[in-house]
Design a protein around this motif. Sequence first.
Motif, mmCIF file in Angstrom:
data_model
loop_
_atom_site.group_PDB
_atom_site.id
_atom_site.type_symbol
_atom_site.label_atom_id
_atom_site.label_comp_id
_atom_site.label_asym_id
_atom_site.label_seq_id
_atom_site.Cartn_x
_atom_site.Cartn_y
_atom_site.Cartn_z
ATOM 1 N N VAL A 181 0.850 -1.080 0.000
ATOM 2 C CA VAL A 181 0.186 -0.015 0.139
ATOM 3 C C VAL A 181 0.771 1.294 0.053
ATOM 4 O O VAL A 181 0.393 2.220 -0.323
ATOM 5 N N VAL A 232 -0.201 3.746 9.570
ATOM 6 C CA VAL A 232 -1.145 4.022 8.562
ATOM 7 C C VAL A 232 -1.039 5.670 8.548
ATOM 8 O O VAL A 232 -0.962 5.711 7.161
ATOM 9 N N PHE A 249 -0.401 6.916 4.565
ATOM 10 C CA PHE A 249 -1.313 7.650 3.606
ATOM 11 C C PHE A 249 -0.648 9.052 3.378
ATOM 12 O O PHE A 249 -0.942 9.570 2.154
ATOM 13 N N GLU A 290 -5.761 -6.902 -1.763
ATOM 14 C CA GLU A 290 -6.172 -5.254 -2.281
ATOM 15 C C GLU A 290 -7.213 -5.377 -3.173
ATOM 16 O O GLU A 290 -7.975 -4.559 -3.288
ATOM 17 N N ARG A 343 -11.260 -3.260 0.765
ATOM 18 C CA ARG A 343 -10.970 -1.822 0.530
ATOM 19 C C ARG A 343 -10.535 -1.101 1.941
ATOM 20 O O ARG A 343 -10.412 0.168 1.822
ATOM 21 N N ARG A 344 -10.244 -2.055 2.901
ATOM 22 C CA ARG A 344 -10.013 -1.438 4.305
ATOM 23 C C ARG A 344 -8.718 -2.159 4.708
ATOM 24 O O ARG A 344 -8.591 -3.290 4.479
ATOM 25 N N LEU A 345 -7.772 -1.284 5.133
ATOM 26 C CA LEU A 345 -6.457 -1.547 5.313
ATOM 27 C C LEU A 345 -6.387 -2.955 6.436
ATOM 28 O O LEU A 345 -5.610 -3.850 6.196
#
Lengths: 266, 428
Positions: free
Chosen positions: B36, B174, B178, B229, B233-235
């Motif tokens: 990610v 996270v 991001f 992935e 859709r949520r880490l």
Amino acid sequence: MPAPPVSNASPRVSPILEFHDVTVAYGRRPVLWNIDLAIDDACLFGIIGPNGAGKSTLLKAALGLVPLAGGSIRFFGQPFAEVRSQVGYVPQRETVDWDFPVSVSDVVLMGTYARLGWFRRPGPRERDLARESLKRVGLADVAGRQIGKLSGGQQQRVFLARALAQQADVYVLDEPMAGVDARSQELIFGVLSELRDAGRLVLVVHHDLRTAAQWFDRVALIDRRLVAAGPTATVLTSENLERTYVGRLDLLDELGRAVEERGRTS
Amino acid sequence: MNLSFFTDGGGMHAWAIATAAMVAAGCGLVGTLLVVRRMSLLGDAISHAMLPGIVIAVLAGGRPGGLLVLLGAVAAALLTVWLTQVLRTEGGLAEDAGAGVAFTTLFALGVVMVTAVASRIDLDPACVLHGVLELVPFDTVPVLGFEVPRAFLTAAVVFVGLSLAVIITWKMQVFTAFDAEAARAAGVPVAAVTTGLLVATALATVAGFEAVGAILVVAMLVVPAATAELLTRRLHRITILAILLGVAAAGIGYLVAWWCNTSAAGMIAVVLGCEYLLAVFFAPDDGLVSRVFTRGWFHWRVACEDRLAACWRREEMAAQGNPLVVANRPNLGERLADRWLAITGRLNHGPRGWTLTRRGREQADMVVRSHRLWETWLGRHADLPLDHLHPPAEWIEHHLGADVRRRIEAEVGTRASDPHGRSIPPEP
């Protein structure tokens, strides 16, 4: 409504934000020269200038994201590192990957991380705060959605909501109106005005002169040096604008490159 | 195959599978964060470049899977990352090219070293590259009176340690992944967080080094995360899913390899690739199958609505006293749509061709209403000749919902007729 801002020194003598003779360089190449600017009161403050004027760089310098080549920057008379949690930052929207797998409320919760520190997880208080912040920017109903599914304007509002969740005293926004639809612009401006009315300083990098005149209480015109700063009406004169936008100081650019070259060969 | 397959020879196969699963779990965990952050190449680099570190550690008396070897691998990994940075800042190389130069050179150095000293140390060149999962159960250490394979023990300790580290630093990982700028402004030690992730990558891969080798361990790092992935859709869900996918591939791959009498590590990587392929086809939202199905379904709906609207217009003309004499001969798709509409009770076949039933008319009303409202709205807002209004309306009529129709109507007025002077059917 968040509580009014806490002043650190009881009779506040120091300005909310003060740039003192700030010079910033990327590598060895100076891009901002000798900025002197003090903001004493809560207001909507616009930083205006052409592309490549160093507006965003000035913000990043204030937030410790780029090192200073000279001078100092203080919030409430203290270095940024001491007052981090009181300063909310809204970066340019394009700086992040919006396909990143997090939901809207995940992003807003990040605004509470600085206060939580390493080990505490967001609890009910933080979740309430995130919900409240999303409501203020009109996004309560998309809280669970993946951020990539939002429009550009909505994404910008998510970023604003993240800063709101931080409950800061100073808000620093980098081009919040760029590539944003009219409705989102209005909403964002509304929230920023509310913050100002609640006694926060709101510092906004902005490039559109037309809207700048109607939105900001005070502005600083910047083109690699400070051209003028003060109440919007007195600063946005045709003479000042000409000095900012037309009489570009190519000399400063050339000098910057020369400094860089010299540094490399020595 | 029966249960004795797992228990024979001191549970040899069971231990091998458990080891592979542990390695896959650790790699899936770390690999998600790498993927990610768009850093999978660095994972590739680290897993290769740790080879000379391992060889030097073994030469210095370390045992594969021992602490000294872990340290050697981490040191080599950090050296790769540092070299990549130096090549970028001082040599002006792009990051991927820099990593390419640094890790291939270090890996080659490792290969040269391991081949040169192979006779003197407990490290087999072939094993270094491909791993020998099948031999893992024979090198055991006693733990609480049980003989446990050394490789399993290492992988398990590493996995538990990494899990704890990831859980504790999750928020910061996270945030950094991001939006590193905002994270830095908020006081997150971004450089330390990133270095931590790289060290974790080195640990996860070195733990799997003996079992699956330096090359295949990359598959465990990247493929499960890439697959997960596609599926969610949520880490946090991606992370858990990546671990599970890795573990499943370890089990399935080992069994298939034993059955085909081939390399277990290789087969595990093949299974991982198959999992990815399946996800590409069958992912719930973006999978090929679901996309093709959605598009096909939409085309079918458009075809049906067009037939209903055509019938509606024919009847309108007839009611006004000028019936259409020549109707185009319908093509195959249109004939199919007509049949389907008749089966579902929306068209009737009469002596003068197809006619709308009551249900068919209700539906056709809305299609024609959308069409004409859009023509009206467009005619008011864009200065277009009359013949330019039909094509966009023909397309948009299948997309307007009741609420949009009401909004358009509120703007153009309820009594309006369309730009061709025809009336607009009302909302029911």
